[in-house]
Structure formats: structure tokens, C-alpha cells
Design a protein around this motif. Structure first.
Motif, PDB file in Angstrom:
ATOM      1  N   LYS A 240       0.818   2.408  14.240  1.00 27.84           N
ATOM      2  CA  LYS A 240       1.106   1.781  12.945  1.00 27.84           C
ATOM      3  C   LYS A 240       0.583   2.662  11.814  1.00 27.84           C
ATOM      4  CE  LYS A 240      -1.350  -1.886  11.714  1.00 27.84           C
ATOM      5  NZ  LYS A 240      -1.829  -3.286  11.599  1.00 27.84           N
ATOM      6  N   ALA A 241       1.407   2.901  10.810  1.00 31.95           N
ATOM      7  CA  ALA A 241       0.978   3.656   9.635  1.00 31.95           C
ATOM      8  C   ALA A 241       0.340   2.721   8.625  1.00 31.95           C
ATOM      9  CB  ALA A 241       2.164   4.376   8.997  1.00 31.95           C
ATOM     10  N   LEU A 242      -0.734   3.186   8.000  1.00 33.36           N
ATOM     11  CA  LEU A 242      -1.394   2.397   6.963  1.00 33.36           C
ATOM     12  C   LEU A 242      -0.881   2.773   5.582  1.00 33.36           C
ATOM     13  CD1 LEU A 242      -5.154   2.460   8.042  1.00 33.36           C
ATOM     14  CD2 LEU A 242      -3.408   0.731   8.562  1.00 33.36           C
ATOM     15  N   GLY A 243      -0.743   1.782   4.723  1.00 33.83           N
ATOM     16  CA  GLY A 243      -0.562   2.057   3.317  1.00 33.83           C
ATOM     17  C   GLY A 243      -1.883   2.545   2.733  1.00 33.83           C
ATOM     18  N   ILE A 244      -1.802   3.291   1.621  1.00 36.53           N
ATOM     19  CA  ILE A 244      -2.991   3.837   0.980  1.00 36.53           C
ATOM     20  C   ILE A 244      -3.060   3.321  -0.460  1.00 36.53           C
ATOM     21  CG2 ILE A 244      -4.214   5.928   0.284  1.00 36.53           C
ATOM     22  CD1 ILE A 244      -4.035   5.518   3.326  1.00 36.53           C
ATOM     23  N   ASP A 245      -4.229   2.801  -0.819  1.00 37.92           N
ATOM     24  CA  ASP A 245      -4.459   2.302  -2.181  1.00 37.92           C
ATOM     25  C   ASP A 245      -5.307   3.317  -2.935  1.00 37.92           C
ATOM     26  OD1 ASP A 245      -5.098   0.996  -4.511  1.00 37.92           O
ATOM     27  OD2 ASP A 245      -5.784  -0.856  -3.538  1.00 37.92           O
ATOM     28  N   ASP A 246      -4.676   4.006  -3.879  1.00 37.83           N
ATOM     29  CA  ASP A 246      -5.362   5.021  -4.681  1.00 37.83           C
ATOM     30  C   ASP A 246      -5.795   4.459  -6.033  1.00 37.83           C
ATOM     31  OD1 ASP A 246      -6.395   7.512  -5.290  1.00 37.83           O
ATOM     32  OD2 ASP A 246      -4.483   8.330  -6.009  1.00 37.83           O
ATOM     33  N   GLY A 247      -5.829   3.116  -6.123  1.00 38.09           N
ATOM     34  CA  GLY A 247      -6.266   2.474  -7.360  1.00 38.09           C
ATOM     35  C   GLY A 247      -5.200   1.655  -8.035  1.00 38.09           C
ATOM     36  N   ASP A 248      -3.938   1.847  -7.615  1.00 42.50           N
ATOM     37  CA  ASP A 248      -2.824   1.115  -8.223  1.00 42.50           C
ATOM     38  C   ASP A 248      -2.093   0.245  -7.216  1.00 42.50           C
ATOM     39  OD1 ASP A 248      -3.133   2.211 -10.836  1.00 42.50           O
ATOM     40  OD2 ASP A 248      -2.239   4.081 -10.122  1.00 42.50           O
ATOM     41  N   GLY A 249      -2.785  -0.161  -6.179  1.00 41.33           N
ATOM     42  CA  GLY A 249      -2.157  -0.983  -5.164  1.00 41.33           C
ATOM     43  C   GLY A 249      -1.749  -0.168  -3.954  1.00 41.33           C
ATOM     44  N   CYS A 250      -1.395  -0.884  -2.898  1.00 37.45           N
ATOM     45  CA  CYS A 250      -1.081  -0.244  -1.621  1.00 37.45           C
ATOM     46  C   CYS A 250       0.311   0.392  -1.642  1.00 37.45           C
ATOM     47  CB  CYS A 250      -1.153  -1.290  -0.517  1.00 37.45           C
ATOM     48  SG  CYS A 250      -1.166  -0.600   1.121  1.00 37.45           S
ATOM     49  N   VAL A 251       0.401   1.632  -1.192  1.00 39.60           N
ATOM     50  CA  VAL A 251       1.681   2.346  -1.105  1.00 39.60           C
ATOM     51  C   VAL A 251       1.830   2.883   0.307  1.00 39.60           C
ATOM     52  CG1 VAL A 251       3.080   4.250  -1.969  1.00 39.60           C
ATOM     53  CG2 VAL A 251       1.582   2.992  -3.540  1.00 39.60           C
ATOM     54  N   GLU A 252       2.934   2.554   0.953  1.00 39.50           N
ATOM     55  CA  GLU A 252       3.161   3.023   2.312  1.00 39.50           C
ATOM     56  C   GLU A 252       3.748   4.435   2.300  1.00 39.50           C
ATOM     57  OE1 GLU A 252       5.539   0.240   4.431  1.00 39.50           O
ATOM     58  OE2 GLU A 252       4.037  -1.362   4.328  1.00 39.50           O
ATOM     59  N   PRO A 253       3.417   5.230   3.326  1.00 37.03           N
ATOM     60  CA  PRO A 253       3.998   6.573   3.400  1.00 37.03           C
ATOM     61  C   PRO A 253       5.484   6.508   3.726  1.00 37.03           C
ATOM     62  CG  PRO A 253       2.781   6.074   5.417  1.00 37.03           C
ATOM     63  CD  PRO A 253       2.526   4.942   4.469  1.00 37.03           C
ATOM     64  N   SER A 254       6.285   7.219   2.972  1.00 42.09           N
ATOM     65  CA  SER A 254       7.725   7.297   3.222  1.00 42.09           C
ATOM     66  C   SER A 254       8.275   8.490   2.462  1.00 42.09           C
ATOM     67  CB  SER A 254       8.444   6.021   2.761  1.00 42.09           C
ATOM     68  OG  SER A 254       8.453   5.932   1.340  1.00 42.09           O
ATOM     69  N   LEU A 255       9.486   8.883   2.797  1.00 47.30           N
ATOM     70  CA  LEU A 255      10.127   9.965   2.052  1.00 47.30           C
ATOM     71  C   LEU A 255      10.312   9.563   0.597  1.00 47.30           C
ATOM     72  CD1 LEU A 255      12.847  11.178   4.589  1.00 47.30           C
ATOM     73  CD2 LEU A 255      10.510  11.997   4.272  1.00 47.30           C
ATOM     74  N   GLU A 256      10.624   8.293   0.371  1.00 43.78           N
ATOM     75  CA  GLU A 256      10.890   7.826  -0.984  1.00 43.78           C
ATOM     76  C   GLU A 256       9.619   7.827  -1.840  1.00 43.78           C
ATOM     77  OE1 GLU A 256      13.957   7.046   1.668  1.00 43.78           O
ATOM     78  OE2 GLU A 256      11.901   6.255   1.813  1.00 43.78           O
ATOM     79  N   THR A 257       8.506   7.315  -1.282  1.00 41.92           N
ATOM     80  CA  THR A 257       7.271   7.264  -2.072  1.00 41.92           C
ATOM     81  C   THR A 257       6.686   8.660  -2.287  1.00 41.92           C
ATOM     82  OG1 THR A 257       5.936   6.822  -0.083  1.00 41.92           O
ATOM     83  CG2 THR A 257       6.713   4.920  -1.349  1.00 41.92           C
ATOM     84  N   ALA A 258       6.862   9.545  -1.309  1.00 42.18           N
ATOM     85  CA  ALA A 258       6.396  10.927  -1.492  1.00 42.18           C
ATOM     86  C   ALA A 258       7.234  11.636  -2.540  1.00 42.18           C
ATOM     87  CB  ALA A 258       6.446  11.680  -0.167  1.00 42.18           C
ATOM     88  N   ARG A 259       8.551  11.440  -2.488  1.00 44.61           N
ATOM     89  CA  ARG A 259       9.449  12.082  -3.454  1.00 44.61           C
ATOM     90  C   ARG A 259       9.169  11.592  -4.870  1.00 44.61           C
ATOM     91  NH1 ARG A 259      13.915  10.795  -1.155  1.00 44.61           N
ATOM     92  NH2 ARG A 259      14.408  12.781  -0.155  1.00 44.61           N
TER      93      ARG A 259
END
Length: 331
Positions: A240-259
């Protein structure tokens, strides 16, 4: 790490699986197809590539396609880790390219210079470095950057999940990750631990093979690890991949979020470094051109391998740098 090789076209699933146990792959004897045309017709010779396990599947996909058009070219690719590739292969002058999941370091440039090797940096894609846990770890779906830092820091490293977050179980942490020869290791330190921080804890299961990280995390409910996004996507039914919260809420790893630049701080550029001296050879120069020309391909980079392709501007920048290096090498 074993240096066995295999021939011909291999599927993405096969070469990702093979790279976990086989440190090198030789792509030779492909059936020629299409019209080579122009100065590239009749290309022949050998190209040697080492370096990043993260870039390995992308390099292999490009090599497969290039050799389907140029059957006289043999491309040998080793998965050695970014640092291992620079230190043991590229800077000593033994390879034509070094794949890297982080920029070349100043001390590596000095070693290259001492051996009359001039590295040409070419950005080839963007990765979303992925933190994975066991499928049964139902207590965690997202983790803050600070929690990640606590888990992996060499300073007072926690031994239990509950040492990091009281809502997590009182169970021992089992950690899996790349060795210090890996660019993924270096990038994780830069992005999560900080280059001036206490450093990366060493009491974890370290490996050069991403497949071993997947196996370790899959095998224990209390395990956590990190690796390149392409290896996660190939094994997302196992961990299972974890979402990462860098201070603005949880973001899951994906091509779309990286792009979109939303998956911070773990999205990162991927590179290959060409040896300028090797670009004097036409078959090496043509392969480098082929790679950059196809670095914007959704089909190859995203759909087949699992990374974010270059945009047109980044591709043009890489091509300009490459053509200038080729002109100097062949002039």
C-alpha cells in the motif's frame, strides 16, 4: 548483485521483476523494423549503461525500441545505483551513460574530470518517490513529513510505531530501503531528513534491488519502505502506498500529482548522464537523441514505465544541451 544478462525484447513486467534479482540486462539481436533513413542507417556498436535502479526500466524501454530499429547496436544496461554507477563505471570511463535519480555530486564530477570524462546532464522524466507499507497496516494511510523524518532519522530513531504516533500500534518498526549507493537514498535524505541533519538511520534492511523492498514490506504487517513510483505501480496489489502531508493535507503519489507539483517533497527529476567523449560515436549520439526525442512520450514514459514525461520546454532544453555536446565531441 548478479551480472547475468538476457537477450531480445522483454516486457515491462519481466524486466522490472528481473531487475530485482539480475543486476544487468543486455538487449541484443532485436528484429530490425521500419526505415532507419538518413545518417542513422547501418548503425552498429555497443553502448554500456550503468546507474540508477529507478531509471533502469525507462532506459530499458528506450533501448528496446532503439534496437528494434537498429539491430547492429547492442545496449548493455546495469542496475547499480546512481552513486555506484558514477563511482565504479561512469567516472572511471567504463560506460557511455550513467542513469541517476539525483544530480551528479561535485566530488563525482572531480573524479570524472580526473579521468577525462565530461558528463552531459540530460533530464529524462519525473518520479514520485513512494513510501509503502503492508496492505494489512490499516492504522495508517497518510504520513506527515515530520513523521517520516522521525522514523528514518539517525537521531533517536524510534523502535515502535507508537513511538512516532500514539494512535499507532505498540509494534516494532521494520524498515526497508535502498543502500547509500542509491540516488533514491540520497534524495530521501535531501527531501525528508535535510542535508544538514543527523543523517539516515542505518538499522534497516538495505538493498540495491527494489524488488527486495517490495518483498520485505509485503511480508510483514509492521514494515515500511520507500522506492521509485514505477516499482510501486508494478506491485500495487502487494503493498500500500501512503499519501504524504507536507503541510497542506494528504496527497497520494501519482503521475497526476507529480506532474502538477502537488506531491511534495517527494517528486523529483530523473537523469541520464552521457559521456561527451562517447558522443563522438554515431550510434551513441543517435541513441541519446532517440531517448530525448521520446522523453515526452505518454505511451513509453507514463503508460509503460510509470513516470511523468518531459514537457516540450524541458525536452527542448535537454536536446539543446545534447546537440551542443555532440557538436563538440564530433567537431
Amino acid at each position: 548483485m548478479t551480472d547475468d544478462s538476457t537477450s531480445g525484447r522483454v516486457s515491462r513486467r519481466k524486466f522490472l521483476a528481473a531487475s530485482g534479482t539480475v543486476g544487468a540486462i543486455g538487449l541484443a539481436g532485436c528484429t530490425q523494423s521500419g526505415d532507419n533513413g538518413g545518417q542513422s542507417e547501418g548503425l552498429s556498436g555497443t553502448i554500456d549503461i550503468a546507474g540508477s535502479s529507478t531509471v533502469f526500466p525507462l532506459a530499458t524501454a528506450m533501448a528496446e525500441r532503439f534496437q528494434s530499429e537498429h539491430s547492429g547496436v547492442n545496449i548493455n544496461i546495469q542496475s547499480t545505483g546512481s552513486g555506484g554507477g558514477f563511482a565504479n563505471h561512469f567516472c572511471p570511463g567504463r560506460t557511455d551513460f550513467n542513469n541517476a535519480s539525483r544530480p551528479i555530486q561535485s566530488e563525482e564530477e572531480e573524479v570524472c574530470s580526473g579521468n577525462d570524462v565530461a558528463p552531459v546532464e540530460l533530464t529524462v522524466a519525473t518520479d514520485a518517490l513512494t513510501v509503502v507499507v503492508n496492505d494489512e497496516a490499516d492504522w495508517v494511510d497518510c504520513m506527515t513529513v515530520e513523521e517520516l523524518r522521525q522514523i528514518w532519522s539517525a537521531e533517536n530513531p524510534p523502535s515502535m510505531w507508537s513511538d512516532v504516533n500514539s494512535d499507532w500500534p505498540d509494534e516494532p518498526l521494520e524498515l526497508y530501503g535502498p543502500t547509500d549507493a542509491s540516488g533514491t537514498y540520497d534524495y530521501f535524505i535531501e527531501a525528508i531528513l535535510g542535508e544538514e541533519g543527523p543523517g539516515h538511520r542505518q538499522d534497516y534492511s538495505a538493498t540495491e534491488q527494489d524488488r527486495t523492498i517490495i518483498q520485505g514490506v509485503e511480508g510483514s504487517e509492521n514494515a515500511i519502505g520507500y522506492l521509485g513510483f514505477a516499482y510501486y505501480t508494478e506491485n500495487q496489489d502487494r503493498v500500500k502506498a501512503l499519501g504524504i502531508d507536507d503541510g497542506d493535507g494528504c496527497v497520494e503519489p501519482s503521475l497526476e500529482t507529480a506532474r502538477a507539483g502537488e506531491y511534495t517533497p517527494l517528486s523529483r527529476p530523473l537523469f541520464t548522464y552521457a559521456k561527451q567523449e562517447s558522443l563522438a560515436e554515431e550510434h551513441v549520439a543517435e541513441f541519446a537523441r532517440f531517448w530525448i526525442e521520446n522523453a515526452t512520450s505518454q505511451e513509453i514514459v507514463a503508460d509503460e514505465v510509470g513516470y511523468v514525461p518531459l514537457n516540450d520546454s524541458d525536452q527542448q532544453e535537454a536536446m539543446d544541451a545534447l546537440e551542443a555536446a555532440i557538436e563538440e565531441a564530433q567537431g
